[in-house]
Motif scaffolding. Structure first.
Motif, PDB file in Angstrom:
ATOM      1  N   VAL A 252      12.342  -3.682  -7.259  1.00 16.78           N
ATOM      2  CA  VAL A 252      11.801  -3.740  -8.614  1.00 16.78           C
ATOM      3  C   VAL A 252      12.186  -2.503  -9.416  1.00 16.78           C
ATOM      4  O   VAL A 252      12.566  -2.584 -10.584  1.00 16.78           O
ATOM      5  N   ASP A 253      12.111  -1.358  -8.753  1.00 15.81           N
ATOM      6  CA  ASP A 253      12.413  -0.075  -9.386  1.00 15.81           C
ATOM      7  C   ASP A 253      13.312   0.709  -8.433  1.00 15.81           C
ATOM      8  O   ASP A 253      12.866   1.160  -7.375  1.00 15.81           O
TER       9      ASP A 253
ATOM     10  N   ASP B 166      12.562   1.069   4.303  1.00 16.28           N
ATOM     11  CA  ASP B 166      12.354  -0.301   3.818  1.00 16.28           C
ATOM     12  C   ASP B 166      12.603  -1.317   4.923  1.00 16.28           C
ATOM     13  O   ASP B 166      11.727  -2.104   5.271  1.00 16.28           O
TER      14      ASP B 166
ATOM     15  N   SER C 230      11.917   3.926  -6.998  1.00 22.36           N
ATOM     16  CA  SER C 230      10.527   3.950  -6.529  1.00 22.36           C
ATOM     17  C   SER C 230      10.346   4.888  -5.333  1.00 22.36           C
ATOM     18  O   SER C 230       9.341   5.606  -5.245  1.00 22.36           O
TER      19      SER C 230
ATOM     20  N   LYS D 128       6.089   1.296   1.621  1.00 20.59           N
ATOM     21  CA  LYS D 128       5.694   0.652   0.364  1.00 20.59           C
ATOM     22  C   LYS D 128       6.612   1.081  -0.777  1.00 20.59           C
ATOM     23  O   LYS D 128       7.093   0.251  -1.562  1.00 20.59           O
TER      24      LYS D 128
ATOM     25  N   LYS E  63      10.085  -0.398  -0.251  1.00 27.67           N
ATOM     26  CA  LYS E  63      10.088  -1.846  -0.470  1.00 27.67           C
ATOM     27  C   LYS E  63      10.159  -2.170  -1.963  1.00 27.67           C
ATOM     28  O   LYS E  63      10.742  -3.192  -2.370  1.00 27.67           O
ATOM     29  N   GLU E  64       9.629  -1.296  -2.789  1.00 23.83           N
ATOM     30  CA  GLU E  64       9.627  -1.528  -4.239  1.00 23.83           C
ATOM     31  C   GLU E  64      10.958  -1.170  -4.888  1.00 23.83           C
ATOM     32  O   GLU E  64      11.105  -1.271  -6.108  1.00 23.83           O
ATOM     33  N   ASN E  65      11.946  -0.762  -4.086  1.00 19.54           N
ATOM     34  CA  ASN E  65      13.280  -0.493  -4.619  1.00 19.54           C
ATOM     35  C   ASN E  65      13.848  -1.703  -5.352  1.00 19.54           C
ATOM     36  O   ASN E  65      14.634  -1.572  -6.288  1.00 19.54           O
TER      37      ASN E  65
END
Length: 505
Positions: A449-450, A420, A453, A442, A445-447
Motif C-alpha cells: 500500500v505504501d 514481510d 511503510s 506489519k 506487509k504494508e509495503n
C-alpha cells in the motif's frame, strides 16, 4: 583431533583429558571471584573468560575469577551445565585450514540464577573482592529507544524494579542495589564494564543507569555519576552458536562437554583505561588499555558488525545459510568489499596503527572460514537493535556529506522483504527473532500500500523515510526484489556501478 573414549569434563577428570587438550595452568580450586558477569553466553566464554584464563595462567593471579549471573529463565540451561561440570567448559578454536585447538577454561567460579534468589546476586556483587561487574546483555538489554537514544521509562519491568528494589528483573535494579549496599558499607564501588557491541557502550550504560536511578533517587544518581566508572570497550571474536555436531566432534576426540564454545582464532579487546577500582592486567595477555576507544569501536562496528548484517540480510534473501556461504558467493563478497571501501571507510576516523584496507581484507578472510559455520539466522537476530547501531550511523554520515548510500539501502530493502515474506526469494522459510517482530512484519506487509511503510518505523529508522535520496534508492531496490530479480545479480550490478561511479568522479 583423534577419536577415543570420551571423559566427562569436571575437575576430578582434568588430569585424564587427552594430552592435546590444553588444561588450566593454575589450580582451579583456588580461583577467587573478582568479577561478576551478567549474561553468560558463548561470546563471553570465548572472550572475557578466555582473557581471564590467560591472565591467571601467565601471572598466577587467581583473584579475577568470574561468577556468572543469569537474569532470564533461558539462562537456566547454562547454569545446569556449569553446575554439572564444576564451572569448566571447553573452548574450541577452528582455523581456516581445518585445524582445531581445544582448551579447558577454568576462569568461572560459579553461576547464579537471579530469579531464584535476587538477594544472593546482590550480595555477591557487593562483596569487596568483586571489583568489576561486566555485561553482555545484547543491545536490547540497555532499554533505550533506538530512535532517540533515551531510556524507556514506561517499560513495565522498570516500573516493577522501582517498586520492588529487592527483587529486580532488569540489570539496572541489580546494579543499584549492589552499589547502594557497598556505599552503605563503605566498600569501594565496582567498575561497571559493558562488553556489548554498542558504540560508546560504557557511556550508553552509564546514561541508562543514571536515567533509571534519577526516576527515584537523584542524590544516589549523583553519587554514582561521581564515583563509579563505566569504561568503553571494543570486543571482537566471531563466536557462532554451538551445534550438536560440535558437541559430538569434541566427544569423539575424548571430551564429553555438554556445552563447549567454538570460535575463530582471532580475538581483540580494546578497553578505555577508566576504572574506579583495581583492574586486571589484561594488557599482558593481548588486550589494549587506551585513552579513547571510539576510533577502534567505530571501525569494528561499521566494518565487521555492519558487514555481518550485509551478509546476513542480503544472504538470507538470496537463500544462503551461513556467513561462509555468503562470502563464497562472489557477487555478495564483492558487494561487501565495495560497501566497506566506498560507504564505510569515508566515515571512519583514523585509528593509530591500523590500515583500513588491511583490516577489510582480514575481515573477508575471517568471514571465509568454512569451519565456523556462523549462521545467517544468528546474525539476523534482533536486527531492529543492531542496524541502528551498526549500519544507520554510516547512512546518516554519508547522507550528510552527499555521498552515495545505495548498498546500505539494498540491505534495508532486503530486511523489509525478509520481514514481510519470512522467506528467501527461492521460498526457503526464514524466521524473525526480534523483539519488534510483529511491528516489523506489519510495517513490511504494508509495503504493498505504501512503499515506504517499513522505512517509516520511527523507533528503528527515525526520520530516514523523509530523506528523498535514501528513500528513493531503497524503494527502487525493494521493487526489483519484489519482482523477484535475483538479489545476488542485483548485488553484483550495484557493486560494479558503485565502483564505476567512484572511478568517474
Amino acid at each position: 583431533m583423534q577419536s577415543q573414549t570420551s571423559i566427562l569434563l569436571n575437575r576430578a577428570n582434568l588430569s585424564s583429558l587427552p594430552s592435546d587438550v590444553k588444561r588450566p595452568a593454575y589450580d582451579v580450586e583456588n580461583v577467587q571471584t573478582g568479577i561478576v558477569h551478567i549474561g553468560v553466553g558463548g561470546f563471553h566464554r570465548a572472550h572475557e573468560a578466555m582473557y581471564v584464563d590467560r591472565l591467571m595462567a601467565k601471572t598466577g593471579d587467581l583473584s579475577w575469577g568470574i561468577c556468572g549471573v543469569g537474569l532470564r529463565e533461558n539462562d537456566r540451561a547454562m547454569k545446569k551445565v556449569f553446575d554439572e561440570q564444576d564451572n569448566l567448559y571447553t573452548l574450541v578454536e577452528k582455523h581456516n585450514d581445518g585445524a582445531r585447538s581445544a582448551s579447558v577454561i577454568g576462569a568461572m567460579t560459579g553461576f547464579l540464577m537471579a530469579p531464584d534468589d535476587p538477594q544472593a546476586v546482590i550480595d555477591k556483587m557487593a562483596e569487596p573482592e568483586v571489583r568489576i561487574v561486566s555485561l553482555t546483555i545484547t543491545e536490547g538489554g540497555y532499554n533505550f529507544d533506538a530512535s532517540t537514544g533515551e531510556f524507556i521509562t514506561t517499560n513495565p519491568d522498570v516500573i516493577h524494579d522501582i517498586e520492588n528494589p529487592k527483587q529486580p528483573k532488569l540489570v539496572f535494579g541489580y546494579l543499584v542495589a549492589a552499589l547502594k549496599k557497598r556505599k552503605e558499607s563503605n566498600i569501594k564501588p565496582f567498575t561497571v564494564m559493558s562488553c556489548d557491541n554498542i558504540q560508546h557502550n560504557g557511556h550508553v550504560l552509564k546514561k541508562m543507569l543514571l536515567a533509571y536511578i534519577e526516576l527515584f533517587d537523584q542524590s544516589f544518581a549523583t553519587w554514582v555519576n561521581e564515583n563509579v566508572s563505566f569504561p568503553n570497550s571494543m570486543v571482537d571474536r566471531i563466536t557462532p552458536a554451538t551445534t550438536s555436531e560440535d558437541i559430538v566432534t569434541l566427544e569423539a576426540h575424548g571430551v564429553k562437554d555438554s556445552w563447549p564454545v567454538v570460535c575463530e582464532p582471532f580475538d581483540q579487546w580494546v578497553i578505555e583505561d577508566d576504572f574506579c577500582n583495581t583492574k586486571p592486567s589484561f594488557d599482558v595477555v593481548g588486550a589494549q588499555f587506551v585513552n579513547d576507544v571510539a576510533p577502534y569501536e567505530k571501525l569494528k562496528l561499521r566494518m565487521l558488525n555492519a558487514g555481518h548484517s550485509v551478509l546476513g540480510l542480503v544472504g538470507s534473501v538470496a537463500g544462503l545459510s551461513t556467513i561462509h556461504e555468503s562470502v563464497e558467493a562472489v557477487q555478495l563478497k564483492h558487494l561487501l568489499s565495495v560497501f566497506m571501501e566506498k560507504e564505510v571507510m569515508p566515515t571512519l576516523d583514523k585509528v593509530e596503527g591500523i590500515d583500513v584496507f588491511d583490516y577489510r581484507d582480514t575481515l573477508l578472510s575471517r568471514f571465509s572460514n568454512p569451519f565456523i559455520k556462523d549462521t545467517l539466522a544468528r546474525i539476523c537476530l534482533e536486527s531492529s537493535a543492531k542496524l541502528p547501531v551498526f549500519l544507520l550511523p554510516t547512512v546518516r554520515d554519508n547522507l550528510a556529506a552527499g555521498r552515495d548510500v545505495s548498498i546500505s539501502a539494498l540491505v534495508v530493502a532486503c530486511w523489509a522483504y525478509y520481514s514481510d515474506k519470512h522467506a528467501s526469494q527461492d521460498g526457503k522459510p526464514l524466521e524473525i527473532n526480534d523483539v519488534l517482530a510483529d511491528k516489523l512484519h506489519k510495517a513490511a506487509k504494508e509495503n504493498e500500500v505504501d512503499a515506504l511503510s517499513f522505512l517509516k518505523l520511527d523507533e528503528v529508522f527515525g526520520e530516514l523515510a523523509k530523506n528523498e535520496v535514501f528513500a528513493g534508492c531503497y524503494q527502487s531496490h525493494l521493487e526489483r526484489i519484489y519482482q523477484n530479480e535475483p538479489v545476488l545479480l542485483l548485488s553484483e550490478e550495484l557493486a560494479k556501478s558503485k565502483l564505476a561511479m567512484a572511478k568517474a568522479s
